[in-house]
Design an enzyme around this catalytic site. Structure first.
Site, PDB file in Angstrom:
ATOM      1  N   PHE A  66     -35.890 -26.820 -49.927  1.00  0.00           N
ATOM      2  CA  PHE A  66     -34.773 -26.534 -50.833  1.00  0.00           C
ATOM      3  C   PHE A  66     -34.471 -25.045 -50.724  1.00  0.00           C
ATOM      4  O   PHE A  66     -35.297 -24.212 -51.070  1.00  0.00           O
ATOM      5  CB  PHE A  66     -35.111 -26.915 -52.281  1.00  0.00           C
ATOM      6  CG  PHE A  66     -33.871 -27.091 -53.103  1.00  0.00           C
ATOM      7  CD1 PHE A  66     -33.332 -28.344 -53.289  1.00  0.00           C
ATOM      8  CD2 PHE A  66     -33.223 -25.991 -53.645  1.00  0.00           C
ATOM      9  CE1 PHE A  66     -32.158 -28.507 -54.024  1.00  0.00           C
ATOM     10  CE2 PHE A  66     -32.067 -26.149 -54.381  1.00  0.00           C
ATOM     11  CZ  PHE A  66     -31.525 -27.416 -54.568  1.00  0.00           C
ATOM     12  N   VAL A  67     -33.279 -24.717 -50.191  1.00  0.00           N
ATOM     13  CA  VAL A  67     -32.937 -23.329 -49.916  1.00  0.00           C
ATOM     14  C   VAL A  67     -31.998 -22.757 -50.961  1.00  0.00           C
ATOM     15  O   VAL A  67     -31.120 -23.451 -51.480  1.00  0.00           O
ATOM     16  CB  VAL A  67     -32.357 -23.155 -48.492  1.00  0.00           C
ATOM     17  CG1 VAL A  67     -33.415 -23.406 -47.445  1.00  0.00           C
ATOM     18  CG2 VAL A  67     -31.171 -24.065 -48.269  1.00  0.00           C
ATOM     19  N   GLU A  94     -18.320 -23.952 -45.532  1.00  0.00           N
ATOM     20  CA  GLU A  94     -19.354 -24.561 -46.372  1.00  0.00           C
ATOM     21  C   GLU A  94     -20.633 -23.740 -46.290  1.00  0.00           C
ATOM     22  O   GLU A  94     -20.886 -23.071 -45.288  1.00  0.00           O
ATOM     23  CB  GLU A  94     -19.592 -25.997 -45.893  1.00  0.00           C
ATOM     24  CG  GLU A  94     -20.622 -26.774 -46.670  1.00  0.00           C
ATOM     25  CD  GLU A  94     -20.270 -27.037 -48.124  1.00  0.00           C
ATOM     26  OE1 GLU A  94     -20.240 -26.068 -48.904  1.00  0.00           O
ATOM     27  OE2 GLU A  94     -20.078 -28.200 -48.488  1.00  0.00           O
ATOM     28  N   ASP A  95     -21.437 -23.799 -47.335  1.00  0.00           N
ATOM     29  CA  ASP A  95     -22.708 -23.072 -47.339  1.00  0.00           C
ATOM     30  C   ASP A  95     -23.783 -23.816 -46.560  1.00  0.00           C
ATOM     31  O   ASP A  95     -24.507 -23.227 -45.771  1.00  0.00           O
ATOM     32  CB  ASP A  95     -23.179 -22.766 -48.766  1.00  0.00           C
ATOM     33  CG  ASP A  95     -23.306 -23.993 -49.659  1.00  0.00           C
ATOM     34  OD1 ASP A  95     -22.925 -25.109 -49.240  1.00  0.00           O
ATOM     35  OD2 ASP A  95     -23.766 -23.838 -50.803  1.00  0.00           O
ATOM     36  N   ASP A 141     -26.091 -30.859 -45.602  1.00  0.00           N
ATOM     37  CA  ASP A 141     -27.336 -31.562 -45.910  1.00  0.00           C
ATOM     38  C   ASP A 141     -27.179 -33.018 -45.459  1.00  0.00           C
ATOM     39  O   ASP A 141     -27.452 -33.335 -44.316  1.00  0.00           O
ATOM     40  CB  ASP A 141     -27.608 -31.425 -47.405  1.00  0.00           C
ATOM     41  CG  ASP A 141     -29.000 -31.826 -47.834  1.00  0.00           C
ATOM     42  OD1 ASP A 141     -29.877 -31.976 -46.976  1.00  0.00           O
ATOM     43  OD2 ASP A 141     -29.211 -31.983 -49.044  1.00  0.00           O
ATOM     44  N   ARG A 163     -28.142 -17.815 -56.771  1.00  0.00           N
ATOM     45  CA  ARG A 163     -27.014 -17.554 -55.860  1.00  0.00           C
ATOM     46  C   ARG A 163     -26.953 -16.091 -55.436  1.00  0.00           C
ATOM     47  O   ARG A 163     -26.540 -15.777 -54.331  1.00  0.00           O
ATOM     48  CB  ARG A 163     -25.682 -17.901 -56.520  1.00  0.00           C
ATOM     49  CG  ARG A 163     -25.427 -19.353 -56.717  1.00  0.00           C
ATOM     50  CD  ARG A 163     -23.997 -19.583 -57.226  1.00  0.00           C
ATOM     51  NE  ARG A 163     -23.827 -20.893 -57.804  1.00  0.00           N
ATOM     52  CZ  ARG A 163     -23.618 -22.007 -57.119  1.00  0.00           C
ATOM     53  NH1 ARG A 163     -23.564 -21.960 -55.806  1.00  0.00           N
ATOM     54  NH2 ARG A 163     -23.476 -23.159 -57.724  1.00  0.00           N
ATOM     55  N   LYS A 167     -28.959 -28.630 -42.140  1.00  0.00           N
ATOM     56  CA  LYS A 167     -30.273 -29.242 -42.344  1.00  0.00           C
ATOM     57  C   LYS A 167     -30.233 -30.674 -41.794  1.00  0.00           C
ATOM     58  O   LYS A 167     -30.111 -31.643 -42.539  1.00  0.00           O
ATOM     59  CB  LYS A 167     -30.602 -29.246 -43.839  1.00  0.00           C
ATOM     60  CG  LYS A 167     -32.059 -29.545 -44.148  1.00  0.00           C
ATOM     61  CD  LYS A 167     -32.334 -29.721 -45.635  1.00  0.00           C
ATOM     62  CE  LYS A 167     -32.082 -28.488 -46.447  1.00  0.00           C
ATOM     63  NZ  LYS A 167     -32.423 -28.688 -47.878  1.00  0.00           N
ATOM     64  N   ASP A 171     -27.699 -22.411 -54.500  1.00  0.00           N
ATOM     65  CA  ASP A 171     -28.320 -22.401 -55.821  1.00  0.00           C
ATOM     66  C   ASP A 171     -29.233 -23.597 -56.051  1.00  0.00           C
ATOM     67  O   ASP A 171     -29.207 -24.571 -55.313  1.00  0.00           O
ATOM     68  CB  ASP A 171     -27.232 -22.417 -56.896  1.00  0.00           C
ATOM     69  CG  ASP A 171     -26.595 -23.797 -57.050  1.00  0.00           C
ATOM     70  OD1 ASP A 171     -26.645 -24.359 -58.160  1.00  0.00           O
ATOM     71  OD2 ASP A 171     -26.048 -24.333 -56.052  1.00  0.00           O
ATOM     72  N   LYS A 192     -19.138 -23.815 -55.291  1.00  0.00           N
ATOM     73  CA  LYS A 192     -19.309 -22.397 -55.467  1.00  0.00           C
ATOM     74  C   LYS A 192     -20.117 -21.792 -54.338  1.00  0.00           C
ATOM     75  O   LYS A 192     -20.040 -20.616 -54.043  1.00  0.00           O
ATOM     76  CB  LYS A 192     -20.026 -22.103 -56.786  1.00  0.00           C
ATOM     77  CG  LYS A 192     -19.341 -22.562 -58.027  1.00  0.00           C
ATOM     78  CD  LYS A 192     -20.191 -22.259 -59.259  1.00  0.00           C
ATOM     79  CE  LYS A 192     -19.582 -22.893 -60.486  1.00  0.00           C
ATOM     80  NZ  LYS A 192     -20.443 -22.734 -61.661  1.00  0.00           N
ATOM     81  N   GLY A 193     -20.926 -22.641 -53.697  1.00  0.00           N
ATOM     82  CA  GLY A 193     -21.915 -22.175 -52.740  1.00  0.00           C
ATOM     83  C   GLY A 193     -21.418 -21.328 -51.597  1.00  0.00           C
ATOM     84  O   GLY A 193     -22.103 -20.408 -51.166  1.00  0.00           O
TER      85      GLY A 193
END
Length: 179
Positions: free
Chosen positions: A151-152, A98-99, A102, A164, A130, A158, A42-43
């Site tokens: 943690f963003v 992609e959001d 990581d 979000r 990141k 989210d 969903k990001g």
């Protein structure tokens, strides 16, 4: 909700400007060649929707739901495909949107998946990277911002399906996700 924010990393204005710049980079790369834009849900929904408005080529939108987090704050390292795309990508240009990158596991797996399906090209655009959290070597073809090891949340990102809808990207207070 805003009481849970440690600090704002990127404002709404900075995000808007960078999304337009990323779109221009993508336009320059693909030219008039059509693409299949894969929104990784969903990001990426906020970022992907904003980004494709600035793309100048024909764009087919597809949606894919994958997870490596669940309700945790750390990736499990295992990718689960919950919803696959509907389009045959053989011979087509694929742009995975992609959001955040990581660990790199999700994007490495998705890129290989689309290559194995015969995509002409597979490129990745991410709003955030990141690198301090990488478990596999992976870099996006187009990157909005590099973020620290925090943690963003916000702008689609989210924690446990919350935050979000924040119009900016922020670091979440540790006390929120280390409960």
């Amino acid at each position: 909700m805003t009481n849970d924010i440690d600090r704002i990393l990127y404002t709404e204005e900075q995000i808007y400007k960078r999304v337009k710049e990323l779109a221009q980079e993508i336009n320059d790369f693909f030219g008039n060649s059509p693409i299949v834009a894969v929104f990784v849900l969903k990001g990426s929904a906020f970022f992907a929707s904003d980004l494709i408005r600035w793309l100048e080529m024909d764009v087919t939108m597809e949606f894919m739901s994958v997870s490596s987090y669940g309700l945790e704050s750390v990736s499990s390292g295992k990718l689960s495909i919950k919803k696959d795309i509907d389009t045959d990508v053989a011979g087509k240009n694929v742009l995975i949107i992609e959001d955040i990158i990581d660990t790199g596991i999700t994007l490495t797996t998705l890129k290989k998946l689309f290559q194995s399906r015969g995509a002409k090209t597979v490129k990745v655009v991410t709003m955030l990277s990141k690198p301090s959290r990488r478990l596999v070597e992976f870099e996006a073809d187009f990157t909005g911002f590099e973020v620290p090891d925090a943690f963003v949340v916000g702008y689609g990102l989210d924690y446990a399906d919350r935050y979000r809808n924040l119009p900016y990207i922020a670091a979440l207070k540790r006390s929120v996700y280390e409960k």
